[in-house]
Design a protein around this motif. Structure first.
Motif, PDB file in Angstrom:
ATOM      1  N   GLY A 193       0.813  -1.213   0.000  1.00  0.00           N
ATOM      2  CA  GLY A 193       0.000   0.000   0.000  1.00  0.00           C
ATOM      3  C   GLY A 193       0.842   1.255   0.000  1.00  0.00           C
ATOM      4  N   LYS A 204       0.957   4.112  -2.982  1.00  0.00           N
ATOM      5  CA  LYS A 204       0.694   5.538  -2.728  1.00  0.00           C
ATOM      6  C   LYS A 204       1.860   6.388  -3.214  1.00  0.00           C
ATOM      7  CE  LYS A 204      -0.609   8.768   0.952  1.00  0.00           C
ATOM      8  NZ  LYS A 204      -1.862   9.193   0.292  1.00  0.00           N
ATOM      9  N   LYS A 223       1.723   6.569  -6.965  1.00  0.00           N
ATOM     10  CA  LYS A 223       0.639   7.450  -7.402  1.00  0.00           C
ATOM     11  C   LYS A 223       1.054   8.909  -7.285  1.00  0.00           C
ATOM     12  CE  LYS A 223      -4.193   8.637  -6.623  1.00  0.00           C
ATOM     13  NZ  LYS A 223      -5.377   8.477  -5.739  1.00  0.00           N
ATOM     14  N   GLN A 265      -7.246  -4.650   0.323  1.00  0.00           N
ATOM     15  CA  GLN A 265      -8.334  -3.831  -0.206  1.00  0.00           C
ATOM     16  C   GLN A 265      -8.514  -2.562   0.618  1.00  0.00           C
ATOM     17  OE1 GLN A 265     -11.318  -6.944  -0.108  1.00  0.00           O
ATOM     18  NE2 GLN A 265     -11.337  -7.130  -2.351  1.00  0.00           N
ATOM     19  N   VAL A 266      -8.391  -2.693   1.931  1.00  0.00           N
ATOM     20  CA  VAL A 266      -8.498  -1.516   2.796  1.00  0.00           C
ATOM     21  C   VAL A 266      -7.354  -0.541   2.526  1.00  0.00           C
ATOM     22  CG1 VAL A 266      -8.385  -0.714   5.190  1.00  0.00           C
ATOM     23  CG2 VAL A 266      -9.776  -2.707   4.605  1.00  0.00           C
ATOM     24  N   GLY A 292      -5.619  -0.283  -0.227  1.00  0.00           N
ATOM     25  CA  GLY A 292      -5.809   0.297  -1.546  1.00  0.00           C
ATOM     26  C   GLY A 292      -6.801   1.449  -1.517  1.00  0.00           C
ATOM     27  N   GLU A 293      -7.866   1.286  -0.735  1.00  0.00           N
ATOM     28  CA  GLU A 293      -8.861   2.357  -0.609  1.00  0.00           C
ATOM     29  C   GLU A 293      -8.246   3.580   0.064  1.00  0.00           C
ATOM     30  OE1 GLU A 293     -13.302   3.046   1.370  1.00  0.00           O
ATOM     31  OE2 GLU A 293     -12.368   1.066   1.389  1.00  0.00           O
ATOM     32  N   ARG A 294      -7.456   3.353   1.107  1.00  0.00           N
ATOM     33  CA  ARG A 294      -6.813   4.476   1.799  1.00  0.00           C
ATOM     34  C   ARG A 294      -5.798   5.183   0.904  1.00  0.00           C
ATOM     35  NH1 ARG A 294      -4.408   1.834   6.971  1.00  0.00           N
ATOM     36  NH2 ARG A 294      -3.220   3.798   6.911  1.00  0.00           N
ATOM     37  N   GLY A 342      -5.965   5.260  -2.328  1.00  0.00           N
ATOM     38  CA  GLY A 342      -6.628   5.771  -3.518  1.00  0.00           C
ATOM     39  C   GLY A 342      -6.191   5.074  -4.793  1.00  0.00           C
ATOM     40  N   ALA A 381      -6.363   1.243  -7.262  1.00  0.00           N
ATOM     41  CA  ALA A 381      -7.193   0.075  -7.557  1.00  0.00           C
ATOM     42  C   ALA A 381      -6.561  -1.204  -7.013  1.00  0.00           C
ATOM     43  CB  ALA A 381      -7.390  -0.041  -9.066  1.00  0.00           C
ATOM     44  N   VAL A 382      -7.411  -2.167  -6.655  1.00  0.00           N
ATOM     45  CA  VAL A 382      -6.953  -3.467  -6.146  1.00  0.00           C
ATOM     46  C   VAL A 382      -7.601  -4.570  -6.976  1.00  0.00           C
ATOM     47  CG1 VAL A 382      -6.878  -5.014  -4.156  1.00  0.00           C
ATOM     48  CG2 VAL A 382      -6.702  -2.542  -3.803  1.00  0.00           C
TER      49      VAL A 382
END
Length: 506
Positions: free
Chosen positions: A118, A122, A125, A148-149, A151-153, A155, A157-158
């Motif tokens: 993760g 980030k 990105k 998945q969590v 990836g959401e934090r 921003g 895709a997973v």
């Protein structure tokens, strides 16, 4: 992590400072002390032997014997050899000529692979890439959900077609993720693979199968920097069993001795590429051998500090502050609050201060700093009216009581804040005047410069150590006149007392 080693090395170097000449016995004794310090820090024995041999060879030559300051020359040699042990130059990611670039993460369970995936996503990105996280760890319970969590934090895709927890084919997931990335326009694929509590053939076989299926551009071995000498054995096993192209150090913020981290590059032959220094997704950066060596030797890390400051100080705010100084406007409590909030974003204040050169000797005082003090200071300023923030002279006794009650502190704390702010404001005014900007308290032209048709007056010797020159060099047009700036004129701030004030009312 390297505090103990840093303290030990600082003590060794302190013992040889001030010596005009170093004998062979001095060099041997220094090398012996450095050897013991490295061994106590858990650095692998082969690495220590190589390191000490290089230092003794260089110190015994003309490089030290003919130096004006032999002690400083030895420190320079130790620094250079430490940089070499850590990898020399900074190693960057190798990107594929044709997207997507595939990065495979490998390592033992508990090393922090999933969290690091993760963080890496980030970071990529922020560097204007479009990463895709791939949940190929189908063994550890809830590993897919954790990714998945994250990836959401972050921003990003997973790709997680399987539920995991022992269900699914990780090789197929990794293979299919490449096509998924091409279809949705992702230029980097990060494959999170399964780990085990210990090295076993099943884990190695699965990692080899995934590598063969996706043909990654980078295979990064994630290692827990706190596991000691076993880190070296694990790194060698992955190097021989899977094949790695780089190392990522996780949990560098721990309190272990950390010497194993210094050994990995030398033992595996592969560079340390990234370092993870905390639990937040932002606590991740490129590993710079020269900067890490500088930190270990207590020389600070100003480049990293500057980069962190540039990341948190917004461009428009920097421009606004510059314009205020140019126009001669005062530094206000509102500006003070904005600066503190930006510093807070850079991380724990202790970590920020430790990056400054020479601050290693104040480690105990720095460790005692409470980050909540900034929060209390922010609360005090927020309890003021806009007019009071712009002009602190308005804050009389009754207003101070109101501000203290509104922020949940004592009147004494409000008084301390206003006193520190006035010192900072005075310093800003004097620096502004010294640089020839409007609003300063100093003259912007030297009275000793030659005037038309007049002789220059003789400039007296300054009792504060100022220059005794009778002539002032002519500066190019547009350059600020710094001849009237004397650091001794700046307010005398007792930093030791400042730290005591901060901790007195905790």
């Amino acid at each position: 992590m390297f505090d103990a080693l840093s303290d030990r090395l600082s003590g060794i170097f302190e013992s040889i400072r001030g010596k005009g000449r170093l004998t062979e016995a001095d060099i041997d004794a220094t090398a012996r002390e450095i050897r013991l310090a490295l061994l106590e820090a858990d650095v692998a024995l082969p690495v220590v032997k190589t390191f000490i041999a290089q230092i003794k060879e260089r110190c015994s030559g003309a490089e030290v014997s003919k130096a004006l300051n032999p002690a400083q020359q030895i420190i320079k040699i130790v620094n250079e050899e430490l940089v070499s042990i850590l990898g020399g130059e900074t190693r960057r990611l190798n990107y594929a000529k044709q997207a997507p670039t595939v990065i495979m993460l490998a390592g033992l369970q508990g090393a922090g692979k999933t969290t690091l995936a993760g963080k890496l996503a980030k970071w990529l990105k922020a560097d204007e890439h479009s990463p895709l996280l791939v949940a190929a760890d189908l063994q550890r319970p809830n590993a897919v959900g954790q990714l998945q969590v994250l990836g959401e934090r972050a921003g990003v895709a997973v790709y997680a077609p399987e539920a995991g927890s022992g269900v699914g084919d990780p090789v197929k997931v990794a293979t299919d993720s490449i096509e998924e990335a091409r279809r949705k326009g992702h230029d980097v694929v990060i494959v999170d693979t399964a780990g085990r509590l210990g090295i076993d053939e099943e884990m190695m076989a699965q990692a080899r199968d995934i590598r063969a299926a996706v043909n990654p551009d980078e295979v990064l071995f994630v290692i827990d920097a706190m596991i000691g000498q076993d880190a070296v054995n694990t790194a060698e096993a992955f190097r021989d069993g899977v094949g790695i192209t780089g190392v990522v150090l996780a949990k560098l913020d721990g309190d272990a001795r950390g010497g194993a981290a210094l050994s990995v590059r030398h033992v595996t032959g592969q560079p340390i590429m990234f370092a993870s220094t905390g639990e937040k997704l932002e606590d991740f950066d490129v590993f710079h051998p020269d900067r890490m060596a500088s930190r270990i030797l207590g020389m600070g890390d100003m480049l990293t500090l500057i980069e962190q400051a540039e990341a948190v100080f917004e461009e428009d705010k920097k421009e606004e502050m510059t314009q205020k100084l140019l126009q001669g406007e005062d530094f206000t409590l509102e500006d003070f609050l904005e600066q503190m909030q930006a510093i807070r974003k850079m991380g724990p204040i202790g970590n920020v201060l430790k990056m400054m050169p020479g601050m290693g000797q104040m480690r105990q005082q720095i460790d005692s700093i409470d980050d909540k003090q900034i929060d209390r200071t922010s609360a005090i300023i927020r309890s003021m009216t806009p007019a009071e923030r712009r002009d602190s002279a308005l804050i009389n006794g009754s207003r101070r009581l109101r501000i203290a009650n509104g922020s949940g502190v004592t009147v004494s704390e409000v008084n301390q804040l206003l006193t520190r702010f006035k010192d900072a404001q005075k310093m800003m005014r004097q620096m502004t005047g010294a640089m020839g900007l409007p609003g300063g308290t100093k003259a912007t032209k030297s009275p000793y410069n030659k005037r038309k048709g007049k002789k220059a007056k003789k400039k007296p010797v300054s009792r504060r150590g100022g220059p005794a020159a009778s002539k002032t060099p002519q500066l190019p047009a547009g350059m600020p006149d710094l001849t009237q700036f004397n650091p001794a004129d700046l307010p005398d701030i007792d930093f030791e007392q400042f730290l005591k004030d901060q901790n007195k009312d905790k």
